[in-house]
Design an enzyme around this catalytic site. Structure first.
Site, PDB file in Angstrom:
ATOM      1  N   ASP A  61       0.817  -1.299   0.036  1.00 21.32           N
ATOM      2  CA  ASP A  61       0.140   0.058   0.163  1.00 21.32           C
ATOM      3  C   ASP A  61       0.854   1.043  -0.296  1.00 21.32           C
ATOM      4  O   ASP A  61       1.704   1.491   0.977  1.00 21.32           O
ATOM      5  CB  ASP A  61      -0.851   0.038   1.114  1.00 21.32           C
ATOM      6  CG  ASP A  61      -1.819   1.138   1.111  1.00 21.32           C
ATOM      7  OD1 ASP A  61      -2.787   0.972   0.758  1.00 21.32           O
ATOM      8  OD2 ASP A  61      -1.643   2.170   1.960  1.00 21.32           O
ATOM      9  N   HIS A 126      -7.168   9.898  -1.678  1.00 18.85           N
ATOM     10  CA  HIS A 126      -6.642   9.727  -0.353  1.00 18.85           C
ATOM     11  C   HIS A 126      -7.417  10.376   0.747  1.00 18.85           C
ATOM     12  O   HIS A 126      -7.738   9.753   1.624  1.00 18.85           O
ATOM     13  CB  HIS A 126      -5.236  10.261  -0.166  1.00 18.85           C
ATOM     14  CG  HIS A 126      -4.326   9.643   0.700  1.00 18.85           C
ATOM     15  ND1 HIS A 126      -3.208   9.569   0.664  1.00 18.85           N
ATOM     16  CD2 HIS A 126      -4.620   9.124   1.941  1.00 18.85           C
ATOM     17  CE1 HIS A 126      -2.433   9.086   1.832  1.00 18.85           C
ATOM     18  NE2 HIS A 126      -3.573   8.965   2.584  1.00 18.85           N
TER      19      HIS A 126
END
Length: 341
Positions: A61, A126
């Protein structure tokens, strides 16, 4: 043989459970988080990525704002060149940061270049608003240009993400730090629906309502800070924050099993049905996190007892993203079901 492989026994990646995304792609239930540049160098984190892949990780990630994608890209290239795995066997996530929402396609290409990849398996927005703050800024910092959530601005960014899928640069797209109210506001405007939502989830902050919403809508929850991030940056520490690994329930199960309480937190995440992305640069820790995905799962009784840890302790409050006129960091999270303006 790499030095790490002579010290530790690698996990067979096939033993790690995976979730099937709406695209049909498989997402390993434990990935390696890479946000730690406030405490470790970019090279230390890249070395952890390299060794984690050697030991069986296939899910990494990443995010542009972490500042380490160039180093991680070289680490990935190195292990592929070694023959540890192929690119197709890896699941790599990237994220567009808040100051690039108007140029998402360009930001994604920069991430691809830095990671030395032709495509990303997953690309996330995000945060759901373009409120910028400098990485590592003080928790009291505020940007005078910050604004409340805008459906129009979010959808402009989402359409760019959809274009990345159509162009073959991204296989799946998703969200991070979303709320039910925000999902409801944009859902009917999407052509490609989110494959995942990254969200804070740990025993003291289980987010059951949002988790259930995601599952109902085929959005795979990915939980970050699965052990409550006891070594998170000071700016994210507030009085009254819970410490998951010190709760009586976690302590009792860990003692009975003879393991570290962090192991129990990872096992809880897996049994709960989420994907989890713990961060560590220490091989003994990230190897333990990976094996926790399939070895000695929690019993139903142990799992039920951890429900008692829930105390609403959100650790990432996001206060640096507040706009002028916002009353409290809770305005970011639509806790009353209404998007704050």
């Amino acid at each position: 043989m790499s030095d790490i492989s002579s010290q530790y026994t690698a996990v067979n990646p096939a033993d790690v459970p995976a979730k099937i995304l709406r695209s049909g792609d498989k997402l390993p239930t434990v990935g390696l988080g890479t946000f730690g540049s406030d405490r470790f160098t970019h090279d230390e984190i890249a070395d952890a990525v390299k060794n984690a892949i050697r030991l069986g990780y296939r899910h990494i990630d990443c995010a542009a704002v972490y500042g380490n994608e160039k180093q991680i890209g070289q680490a990935i290239a190195d292990v592929i060149a070694e023959g540890v795995c192929t690119r197709e066997e890896l699941f790599i996530t990237g994220k567009v940061w808040n100051d690039r929402h108007r140029e998402t396609e360009k930001a994604c290409q920069e991430t691809l270049d830095d990671l030395q990849l032709d495509y990303l398996d997953l690309y996330l927005i995000h945060w759901p608003f373009p409120n910028y703050h400098a990485p590592g800024c003080d928790g009291d910092s505020r940007n005078p240009d910050s604004k409340p959530f805008s459906v129009e601005e979010f959808m402009d960014t989402w359409k760019q993400c959809e274009a990345l899928v159509e162009a073959g640069k991204v296989r799946n797209i998703g969200t991070s730090n979303m709320t039910i109210a925000k999902f409801d506001a944009v859902w009917d405007k999407m052509t490609i629906y989110p494959a995942v939502n990254e969200m804070e989830m740990h025993p003291c902050f289980q987010q059951t309502e949002l988790f259930n919403y995601c599952m109902k809508n085929q959005i795979q929850p990915i939980g970050f800070m699965p052990i409550g991030s006891p070594t998170r940056p000071d700016r994210d520490v507030a009085e009254g924050d819970a410490v998951d690994i010190e709760t009586p329930e976690i302590q009792a199960i860990a003692k009975a099993r003879g393991v570290h309480p962090a192991v129990i937190c990872i096992k809880w995440a897996i049994k709960n049905g989420q994907v989890t992305i713990p961060f560590s640069v220490h091989p003994v820790e990230y190897l333990s996190n990976l094996t926790s995905s399939f070895q000695d799962p929690l019993t139903d009784e142990e799992f039920a007892s951890i429900k008692n840890c829930e105390c609403g302790s959100r650790l990432v409050k996001g206060q640096v993203f507040l706009w002028e006129g916002a009353k409290h960091w809770k305005d970011l999270w639509d806790e009353d079901g209404v998007i704050a303006q």
